[in-house]
Enzyme design. Sequence first.
Site, PDB file in Angstrom:
ATOM      1  N   ARG A 169      34.346  29.960  17.624  1.00 17.17           N
ATOM      2  CA  ARG A 169      33.702  29.564  18.872  1.00 17.17           C
ATOM      3  C   ARG A 169      34.122  28.138  19.243  1.00 17.17           C
ATOM      4  O   ARG A 169      34.557  27.364  18.386  1.00 17.17           O
ATOM      5  CB  ARG A 169      32.179  29.619  18.731  1.00 17.17           C
ATOM      6  CG  ARG A 169      31.628  30.991  18.352  1.00 17.17           C
ATOM      7  CD  ARG A 169      30.130  30.931  18.127  1.00 17.17           C
ATOM      8  NE  ARG A 169      29.559  32.229  17.783  1.00 17.17           N
ATOM      9  CZ  ARG A 169      29.409  32.688  16.538  1.00 17.17           C
ATOM     10  NH1 ARG A 169      29.795  31.926  15.511  1.00 17.17           N
ATOM     11  NH2 ARG A 169      28.880  33.868  16.318  1.00 17.17           N
ATOM     12  N   LYS A 193      26.751  29.579  14.064  1.00 16.59           N
ATOM     13  CA  LYS A 193      25.381  29.599  14.576  1.00 16.59           C
ATOM     14  C   LYS A 193      24.384  29.603  13.432  1.00 16.59           C
ATOM     15  O   LYS A 193      24.610  30.224  12.394  1.00 16.59           O
ATOM     16  CB  LYS A 193      25.172  30.849  15.443  1.00 16.59           C
ATOM     17  CG  LYS A 193      25.883  30.790  16.787  1.00 16.59           C
ATOM     18  CD  LYS A 193      25.526  31.990  17.635  1.00 16.59           C
ATOM     19  CE  LYS A 193      26.131  31.876  19.022  1.00 16.59           C
ATOM     20  NZ  LYS A 193      25.776  33.032  19.882  1.00 16.59           N
ATOM     21  N   HIS A 263      36.245  31.109  25.229  1.00 15.04           N
ATOM     22  CA  HIS A 263      35.642  32.298  24.615  1.00 15.04           C
ATOM     23  C   HIS A 263      36.530  33.531  24.788  1.00 15.04           C
ATOM     24  O   HIS A 263      36.450  34.469  23.990  1.00 15.04           O
ATOM     25  CB  HIS A 263      34.256  32.550  25.203  1.00 15.04           C
ATOM     26  CG  HIS A 263      33.339  33.277  24.280  1.00 15.04           C
ATOM     27  ND1 HIS A 263      32.812  32.701  23.139  1.00 15.04           N
ATOM     28  CD2 HIS A 263      32.864  34.553  24.293  1.00 15.04           C
ATOM     29  CE1 HIS A 263      32.053  33.579  22.507  1.00 15.04           C
ATOM     30  NE2 HIS A 263      32.080  34.701  23.188  1.00 15.04           N
ATOM     31  N   ARG A 266      38.528  34.073  21.818  1.00 13.93           N
ATOM     32  CA  ARG A 266      37.755  34.733  20.744  1.00 13.93           C
ATOM     33  C   ARG A 266      37.787  36.250  20.952  1.00 13.93           C
ATOM     34  O   ARG A 266      38.006  37.011  19.997  1.00 13.93           O
ATOM     35  CB  ARG A 266      36.325  34.202  20.749  1.00 13.93           C
ATOM     36  CG  ARG A 266      35.400  34.788  19.681  1.00 13.93           C
ATOM     37  CD  ARG A 266      34.110  33.973  19.664  1.00 13.93           C
ATOM     38  NE  ARG A 266      33.019  34.626  18.989  1.00 13.93           N
ATOM     39  CZ  ARG A 266      32.785  34.567  17.671  1.00 13.93           C
ATOM     40  NH1 ARG A 266      33.611  33.894  16.898  1.00 13.93           N
ATOM     41  NH2 ARG A 266      31.735  35.165  17.140  1.00 13.93           N
ATOM     42  N   HIS A 289      29.611  37.299  13.017  1.00 10.34           N
ATOM     43  CA  HIS A 289      28.535  38.053  13.652  1.00 10.34           C
ATOM     44  C   HIS A 289      27.454  38.390  12.635  1.00 10.34           C
ATOM     45  O   HIS A 289      27.760  38.760  11.501  1.00 10.34           O
ATOM     46  CB  HIS A 289      29.071  39.357  14.251  1.00 10.34           C
ATOM     47  CG  HIS A 289      29.793  39.158  15.552  1.00 10.34           C
ATOM     48  ND1 HIS A 289      30.673  40.090  16.060  1.00 10.34           N
ATOM     49  CD2 HIS A 289      29.762  38.140  16.449  1.00 10.34           C
ATOM     50  CE1 HIS A 289      31.146  39.654  17.213  1.00 10.34           C
ATOM     51  NE2 HIS A 289      30.614  38.480  17.463  1.00 10.34           N
ATOM     52  N   TYR A 298      34.293  45.633  20.528  1.00  7.87           N
ATOM     53  CA  TYR A 298      35.755  45.563  20.530  1.00  7.87           C
ATOM     54  C   TYR A 298      36.400  46.903  20.206  1.00  7.87           C
ATOM     55  O   TYR A 298      37.577  47.107  20.484  1.00  7.87           O
ATOM     56  CB  TYR A 298      36.230  44.492  19.540  1.00  7.87           C
ATOM     57  CG  TYR A 298      35.717  43.124  19.913  1.00  7.87           C
ATOM     58  CD1 TYR A 298      36.188  42.473  21.045  1.00  7.87           C
ATOM     59  CD2 TYR A 298      34.721  42.501  19.167  1.00  7.87           C
ATOM     60  CE1 TYR A 298      35.697  41.227  21.414  1.00  7.87           C
ATOM     61  CE2 TYR A 298      34.235  41.256  19.526  1.00  7.87           C
ATOM     62  CZ  TYR A 298      34.720  40.632  20.645  1.00  7.87           C
ATOM     63  OH  TYR A 298      34.231  39.411  21.021  1.00  7.87           O
TER      64      TYR A 298
END
Length: 317
Positions: A169, A193, A263, A266, A289, A298
């Site tokens: 990110r 995150k 992004h 990514r 994730h 995806y």
Amino acid sequence: MKETLPPVAQGFLAYIELEKRYSRHTVESYGLDLFQFFHYLSAHYGELPLTKLTHFHIQSWLALGLEPKYPSHSKKKQPEPVTPATIRRKISTLKSFFKYAVRKGELAQSPMAKVVSPKMRSRLPMFVDEKAMQQVEENHAEGEQLFADDFEGATQRLIVALLYQSGMRQAELLGLTHRSMDLSNSQMKVLGKGNKERIIPLSQPLIAMIREYDERRRKEAGNTESGQLLVRADGKGITKAFVYRTVRAALDRVTTISKRSPHILRHTFATHLMNNGADINAVKELLGHASLASTQVYTHNTIEKLKKVHQQAHPKA
């Protein structure tokens, strides 16, 4: 902005920032949602106690009160479009807030039970095709260089290479330091995150690019006390705006897709991996994730590619 909120809302923001360790961007978004919500309540219902709030007040705000009213010091200048995604995010903010208020004994129960989120139409993530990314990596498109030969050009080229080859990110890129790099073991550590760390492998060409850049940084950049891996020519760390401009300028030269943000690289990283047969669980780990559901989007791009191949090649298609 935070000071104008009720104490329980201020406590909630402190909770998600200090205990839940949400990113600064997420905390700011939650804070803006709550500011708008309580501003609407005050304007239309006066000093309404939290215990008197019902789903009616919340639905009224969602239906009529989403015209942004930013505080004078807010960095946001343009109104946020009221889309189903915007409404869903604001509902999510309120659900988290009222759950916190119940746990703190401010409410007996949350008023969100009868509030329904709008359905989202699933959209496939945009990505740049492999030929276009090859042009970016070769620093050559339509007979011209994409990145200059000076130090700033080297910084820009490494920014794009790191984003595309790692899938990190933008915030993770900005957080890279020299300590993040373990070049002898061909890997780097990324802080994602929720302050979760993950290890991302580095290719040999990318390692060579990082080593060359580090050498140029010592010789050509100014005072580099920022600690960041990537710096400007004056030695100061790169910014979010600099990264965005870098990616946008590079992708402008090689693709016509409407979104050309960091992004997108990514999305491109993940899509190219999946299209070339990567295991979805491995892609999940590389992206950081928390849930496989976030990665499964995806696979749709892969399926679309298979459909196209089938239609073009099968005699009965």
